[in-house]
Design a protein around this motif. Structure first.
Motif, mmCIF file in Angstrom:
data_model
loop_
_atom_site.group_PDB
_atom_site.id
_atom_site.type_symbol
_atom_site.label_atom_id
_atom_site.label_comp_id
_atom_site.label_asym_id
_atom_site.label_seq_id
_atom_site.Cartn_x
_atom_site.Cartn_y
_atom_site.Cartn_z
ATOM 1 N N GLN A 1 0.846 -1.286 0.104
ATOM 2 C CA GLN A 1 -0.123 0.065 0.026
ATOM 3 C C GLN A 1 0.755 1.187 -0.015
ATOM 4 O O GLN A 1 0.468 2.182 -0.682
ATOM 5 C CB GLN A 1 -1.002 -0.180 1.358
ATOM 6 C CG GLN A 1 -1.950 -0.801 1.079
ATOM 7 C CD GLN A 1 -3.015 -0.895 2.273
ATOM 8 O OE1 GLN A 1 -2.536 -0.378 3.324
ATOM 9 N NE2 GLN A 1 -4.127 -1.497 2.285
ATOM 10 N N LEU A 2 2.123 1.305 0.693
ATOM 11 C CA LEU A 2 3.077 2.464 0.681
ATOM 12 C C LEU A 2 3.389 2.676 -0.448
ATOM 13 O O LEU A 2 3.543 3.782 -0.914
ATOM 14 C CB LEU A 2 4.050 2.168 2.044
ATOM 15 C CG LEU A 2 4.878 3.321 2.224
ATOM 16 C CD1 LEU A 2 4.196 4.421 2.426
ATOM 17 C CD2 LEU A 2 5.817 2.816 3.217
ATOM 18 N N GLU A 3 3.875 1.498 -1.115
ATOM 19 C CA GLU A 3 4.454 1.878 -2.346
ATOM 20 C C GLU A 3 3.781 2.137 -3.457
ATOM 21 O O GLU A 3 4.201 3.239 -4.276
ATOM 22 C CB GLU A 3 5.241 0.302 -2.596
ATOM 23 C CG GLU A 3 6.144 0.419 -3.901
ATOM 24 C CD GLU A 3 7.228 1.081 -3.904
ATOM 25 O OE1 GLU A 3 7.916 1.671 -4.656
ATOM 26 O OE2 GLU A 3 7.902 1.525 -2.727
ATOM 27 N N ASN A 4 2.311 1.542 -3.542
ATOM 28 C CA ASN A 4 1.561 2.118 -4.500
ATOM 29 C C ASN A 4 1.254 3.632 -4.173
ATOM 30 O O ASN A 4 1.039 4.511 -5.077
ATOM 31 C CB ASN A 4 0.070 1.406 -4.255
ATOM 32 C CG ASN A 4 0.491 0.007 -4.821
ATOM 33 O OD1 ASN A 4 1.330 -0.523 -5.773
ATOM 34 N ND2 ASN A 4 -0.412 -1.011 -4.448
ATOM 35 N N PHE A 5 1.011 4.091 -3.049
ATOM 36 C CA PHE A 5 0.945 5.457 -2.757
ATOM 37 C C PHE A 5 1.900 6.352 -3.214
ATOM 38 O O PHE A 5 1.661 7.290 -3.660
ATOM 39 C CB PHE A 5 0.557 5.539 -1.090
ATOM 40 C CG PHE A 5 0.552 7.188 -0.628
ATOM 41 C CD1 PHE A 5 -0.441 7.837 -1.002
ATOM 42 C CD2 PHE A 5 1.952 7.777 -0.095
ATOM 43 C CE1 PHE A 5 -0.652 9.071 -0.367
ATOM 44 C CE2 PHE A 5 1.590 8.970 0.293
ATOM 45 C CZ PHE A 5 0.553 9.606 0.116
ATOM 46 N N ILE A 6 3.238 5.795 -2.809
ATOM 47 C CA ILE A 6 4.363 6.758 -3.486
ATOM 48 C C ILE A 6 4.487 6.849 -4.668
ATOM 49 O O ILE A 6 4.747 7.924 -5.203
ATOM 50 C CB ILE A 6 5.698 6.094 -2.591
ATOM 51 C CG1 ILE A 6 5.805 6.106 -1.181
ATOM 52 C CG2 ILE A 6 7.235 6.741 -3.089
ATOM 53 C CD1 ILE A 6 5.829 7.451 -0.655
ATOM 54 N N LEU B 1 2.040 6.648 -7.006
ATOM 55 C CA LEU B 1 1.125 7.334 -7.598
ATOM 56 C C LEU B 1 1.136 8.851 -7.318
ATOM 57 O O LEU B 1 1.217 9.520 -8.103
ATOM 58 C CB LEU B 1 -0.278 7.126 -7.157
ATOM 59 C CG LEU B 1 -0.872 5.701 -7.556
ATOM 60 C CD1 LEU B 1 -2.246 5.433 -6.680
ATOM 61 C CD2 LEU B 1 -1.208 5.764 -9.036
ATOM 62 N N GLN B 2 1.669 9.486 -6.132
ATOM 63 C CA GLN B 2 1.975 10.787 -5.723
ATOM 64 C C GLN B 2 3.052 11.151 -6.447
ATOM 65 O O GLN B 2 2.973 12.249 -7.007
ATOM 66 C CB GLN B 2 2.277 10.710 -4.181
ATOM 67 C CG GLN B 2 0.865 10.676 -3.329
ATOM 68 C CD GLN B 2 -0.202 11.436 -3.768
ATOM 69 O OE1 GLN B 2 0.182 12.628 -3.878
ATOM 70 N NE2 GLN B 2 -1.470 11.123 -3.854
ATOM 71 N N LEU B 3 4.345 10.306 -6.572
ATOM 72 C CA LEU B 3 5.322 10.850 -7.497
ATOM 73 C C LEU B 3 5.060 10.925 -8.872
ATOM 74 O O LEU B 3 5.403 12.028 -9.499
ATOM 75 C CB LEU B 3 6.424 9.752 -7.291
ATOM 76 C CG LEU B 3 7.976 10.112 -8.037
ATOM 77 C CD1 LEU B 3 8.430 11.567 -7.484
ATOM 78 C CD2 LEU B 3 8.688 9.077 -7.580
ATOM 79 N N THR B 4 4.426 10.136 -9.387
ATOM 80 C CA THR B 4 4.031 10.412 -10.955
ATOM 81 C C THR B 4 3.105 11.518 -11.003
ATOM 82 O O THR B 4 3.163 12.291 -12.053
ATOM 83 C CB THR B 4 3.082 9.097 -11.285
ATOM 84 O OG1 THR B 4 4.071 7.640 -11.021
ATOM 85 C CG2 THR B 4 2.912 9.108 -12.567
ATOM 86 N N ARG C 1 9.582 7.755 1.489
ATOM 87 C CA ARG C 1 9.485 6.495 1.421
ATOM 88 C C ARG C 1 10.235 5.898 2.721
ATOM 89 O O ARG C 1 9.736 5.036 3.651
ATOM 90 C CB ARG C 1 10.216 5.681 0.227
ATOM 91 C CG ARG C 1 9.986 4.159 0.351
ATOM 92 C CD ARG C 1 10.794 3.505 -0.850
ATOM 93 N NE ARG C 1 9.582 3.810 -1.988
ATOM 94 C CZ ARG C 1 9.910 4.585 -3.033
ATOM 95 N NH1 ARG C 1 11.136 5.284 -2.888
ATOM 96 N NH2 ARG C 1 9.452 4.556 -4.026
ATOM 97 N N LYS C 2 11.462 6.370 3.131
ATOM 98 C CA LYS C 2 12.054 5.900 4.149
ATOM 99 C C LYS C 2 11.746 6.326 5.625
ATOM 100 O O LYS C 2 11.627 5.527 6.347
ATOM 101 C CB LYS C 2 13.679 6.493 3.903
ATOM 102 C CG LYS C 2 14.457 5.925 2.596
ATOM 103 C CD LYS C 2 16.085 6.634 2.722
ATOM 104 C CE LYS C 2 16.477 5.923 1.369
ATOM 105 N NZ LYS C 2 17.711 6.844 1.207
ATOM 106 N N PHE C 3 11.025 7.278 5.506
ATOM 107 C CA PHE C 3 10.666 7.850 6.813
ATOM 108 C C PHE C 3 9.328 7.169 6.887
ATOM 109 O O PHE C 3 9.181 6.964 8.208
ATOM 110 C CB PHE C 3 10.306 9.551 6.761
ATOM 111 C CG PHE C 3 9.589 10.011 7.679
ATOM 112 C CD1 PHE C 3 9.895 10.475 8.847
ATOM 113 C CD2 PHE C 3 7.868 9.893 7.748
ATOM 114 C CE1 PHE C 3 9.174 11.033 10.033
ATOM 115 C CE2 PHE C 3 7.173 10.492 8.728
ATOM 116 C CZ PHE C 3 7.885 10.805 9.961
#
Length: 246
Positions: free
Chosen positions: A11-16, A18-21, A44-46
């Protein structure tokens, strides 16, 4: 430190992503795109570290050691006594068991500089104005009613090296060089008068409320220790002029 559950990590990876794109689509220049990628790399690290620490804290609360500490604390304090305290949101004040106080025994309130809003000096001498719309005041009133017949020990922390209190102290023009420790204790002495005044007023109105005993202490984040009794020296000439020094 525990790893993230696979579903949370996904979920976190998908969120990052989508937001970055979405953010990258707003820039044509490579320089802001590069900066944006570095920002999201940090995010992402935080986020991973934040979730890991929250999961770790939840696991610690149910550990055998903490469970035993809670049992011993309840036996030591007694069923008719309740331990609450107010302390700072300082990131150094984050042990699972703070001041020998296990979690879920009594209660704690964390505010910037441990300030208890809702109690101010009154117009009449030795009186305190109590703001009954204050969240903290309402919480204390609830405790006094819910613990009727029992005793509440309400600790007020004026911890050393507090950045929030030091900033407040400097903006108020405080002359003491102790980072606002003395000013904070003076403020909490007003809070203490207000708490006792509130309890007395409620006792007249409802008759049956809890007794409450305010306690002063100062947490030292550098050593993990607690200092008591600083309020006794509040009117000392050197303390008035320079504050509490080592």
């Amino acid at each position: 430190m525990s790893t993230l559950p696979s579903h949370l990590e996904k979920q976190l990876e998908n969120f990052i992503v989508l937001q970055l794109t979405a953010c990258l689509s707003r820039f044509d220049d490579t320089k802001p795109q590069k900066m944006m990628k570095s920002y999201f790399s940090w995010l992402r690290k935080f986020s991973i570290l934040y979730f890991q620490t929250r999961i770790q804290r939840a696991q610690e609360l149910n550990s055998p050691e903490v469970t035993l500490a809670k049992k011993l604390a309840k036996e030591y304090i007694g069923n008719k006594n309740h331990d609450f305290f107010v302390t700072c949101v300082d990131g150094r004040n984050m042990p699972t068991i703070m001041f020998s106080k296990p979690p879920q025994v009594g209660g704690a309130l964390r505010t910037p500089a441990g300030v208890v809003n809702g109690f101010m000096e009154g117009q009449k001498s030795k009186t305190v104005f109590i703001d009954t719309d204050s969240y903290v005041v309402l919480q204390i009133m609830t405790l006094l009613r819910e613990k009727a017949g029992d005793t509440i020990y309400y600790g007020l922390d004026s911890h050393l090296g507090c950045a929030a209190r030091s900033f407040i102290h400097s903006t108020e023009g405080g002359k003491q060089t102790d980072g606002g420790v003395r000013a904070d204790i003076v403020n909490k002495m007003t809070t203490t008068k207000g708490i006792l005044q509130l309890q007395k007023k409620m006792k007249k109105q409802w008759k049956y409320v809890a007794d409450i005993v305010p306690i002063f202490f100062s947490y030292d984040p550098s050593s993990g220790g607690v200092i008591s009794g600083l309020e006794i020296h509040i009117d000392n000439k050197d303390v008035v002029n320079f504050g509490y020094t080592e």
